[in-house]
Enzyme design. Structure first.
Site, mmCIF file in Angstrom:
data_model
loop_
_atom_site.group_PDB
_atom_site.id
_atom_site.type_symbol
_atom_site.label_atom_id
_atom_site.label_comp_id
_atom_site.label_asym_id
_atom_site.label_seq_id
_atom_site.Cartn_x
_atom_site.Cartn_y
_atom_site.Cartn_z
ATOM 1 C CE LYS A 10 41.210 43.703 40.374
ATOM 2 N NZ LYS A 10 40.009 43.803 39.759
ATOM 3 C CE1 TYR A 50 36.642 45.098 44.204
ATOM 4 C CE2 TYR A 50 37.247 42.673 44.621
ATOM 5 C CZ TYR A 50 37.366 43.589 43.987
ATOM 6 O OH TYR A 50 38.605 44.096 43.228
ATOM 7 C CG ASN A 113 40.497 44.633 36.422
ATOM 8 O OD1 ASN A 113 40.851 44.084 37.300
ATOM 9 N ND2 ASN A 113 39.746 45.754 36.522
ATOM 10 C CG HIS A 116 41.009 47.058 44.111
ATOM 11 N ND1 HIS A 116 39.784 47.513 43.715
ATOM 12 C CD2 HIS A 116 41.058 47.562 45.197
ATOM 13 C CE1 HIS A 116 39.207 48.465 44.718
ATOM 14 N NE2 HIS A 116 40.144 48.452 45.652
ATOM 15 C CD GLU A 127 39.107 49.688 48.605
ATOM 16 O OE1 GLU A 127 37.929 49.978 47.866
ATOM 17 O OE2 GLU A 127 40.147 50.056 48.069
HETATM 18 P P1 CMP Z 1 38.216 46.870 40.785
HETATM 19 O O1 CMP Z 1 38.880 48.091 40.796
HETATM 20 O O2 CMP Z 1 38.709 45.759 41.643
HETATM 21 O O3 CMP Z 1 36.597 47.109 41.247
HETATM 22 C C1 CMP Z 1 35.594 46.255 41.075
HETATM 23 C C2 CMP Z 1 35.828 45.307 39.853
HETATM 24 O O4 CMP Z 1 34.671 44.772 39.088
HETATM 25 C C3 CMP Z 1 36.754 46.058 38.739
HETATM 26 O O5 CMP Z 1 37.987 46.298 39.210
HETATM 27 C C4 CMP Z 1 36.579 45.046 37.647
HETATM 28 O O6 CMP Z 1 37.675 44.155 37.572
HETATM 29 C C5 CMP Z 1 35.199 44.233 37.743
HETATM 30 N N1 CMP Z 1 34.131 44.656 36.868
HETATM 31 C C6 CMP Z 1 33.717 43.783 36.145
HETATM 32 N N2 CMP Z 1 32.824 44.271 35.128
HETATM 33 C C7 CMP Z 1 32.672 45.660 35.566
HETATM 34 C C8 CMP Z 1 32.027 46.790 34.995
HETATM 35 N N3 CMP Z 1 31.165 46.704 34.088
HETATM 36 N N4 CMP Z 1 32.368 47.889 35.637
HETATM 37 C C9 CMP Z 1 33.147 48.016 36.655
HETATM 38 N N5 CMP Z 1 33.982 46.965 37.069
HETATM 39 C C10 CMP Z 1 33.700 45.639 36.608
#
Ligand code: CMP
Length: 141
Positions: A10, A50, A113, A116, A127
Site C-alpha cells: 500500500k 474494494y 496497514n 493487502h 482479485e
Molecule cells: P485490506 O486487507 O486492504 O482490506 C480492507 C481494508 O480496509 C483493510 O485492509 C484496512 O486497511 C481497511 N480498514 C479500515 N478500517 C477497517 C475496519 N474497521 N475493519 C477492517 N478493515 C478496515
C-alpha cells in the site's frame, strides 16, 4: 496445496521505502512473485477493487488512502500461499498484529496497514483477475 494470492503493498509502505523488506519476507517464506506492477490507482479502480466494503463506514477513507500514492501489486504463488501471506501480514489492525509480522513491524494504523492480501481462494481468483491477465502470470512451476 499450491495456491496463488493477490498482494498489494500500500501507499504507506511504498512511501516508507519498504518494498524490498516486504519482498524479502515473501521470498523467505517460500512465496514466489509471479507477477508485479507498480501503479497509482484511480478512484474508480480503488472503489471497484474494494466494492465488497462499499457499505462500511471506513470505505471512503480506505479509497482515499489507497489513491494517495503509488502501490505495488503482485501475485504470490506457493504452498498454502493465501494463509501463508496472511500469517506474514499479521492482523488487519497493526495494534493487534503479532510481533514479527509486516503490519506489526512496518505499519501504523488500520488504514495505513502496509499490505493487502486475499482472504480466500475465490477472492484470490477475483482479485488476481482484476489486475492481471493469464498471460501476465509467470509461474515457474
Ligand atoms: P485490506 O486487507 O486492504 O482490506 C480492507 C481494508 O480496509 C483493510 O485492509 C484496512 O486497511 C481497511 N480498514 C479500515 N478500517 C477497517 C475496519 N474497521 N475493519 C477492517 N478493515 C478496515
Amino acid at each position: 496445496t499450491i495456491e496463488r494470492t493477490l498482494s498489494i503493498i500500500k501507499p504507506d509502505a511504498v512511501a516508507g521505502n519498504h518494498i524490498g523488506e516486504i519482498y524479502r519476507r515473501f521470498e523467505t517464506a517460500g512465496l514466489e512473485i509471479i507477477a508485479a506492477r507498480m501503479m497509482h490507482l484511480s478512484q474508480d479502480q480503488a472503489e471497484s477493487f474494494y466494492a465488497v466494503h462499499r457499505e462500511r463506514p471506513f470505505f471512503s477513507a480506505l479509497v482515499n488512502f489507497m489513491i494517495s500514492g503509488p502501490v505495488l501489486v503482485q501475485v504470490l504463488e506457493g504452498d498454502e500461499a493465501i494463509r501463508k501471506n496472511r500469517d506474514i501480514m499479521g492482523a488487519t489492525n497493526p495494534a493487534e498484529a503479532a510481533a514479527g509480522t509486516i503490519r506489526h513491524d512496518l505499519a501504523e494504523t488500520v488504514d495505513a496497514n502496509a499490505v493487502h492480501g486475499s482472504d480466500a481462494p475465490e477472492t484470490a481468483r477475483e482479485e488476481i483477475a482484476f489486475f492481471f491477465g493469464d498471460d501476465e502470470l509467470h509461474s515457474r512451476r
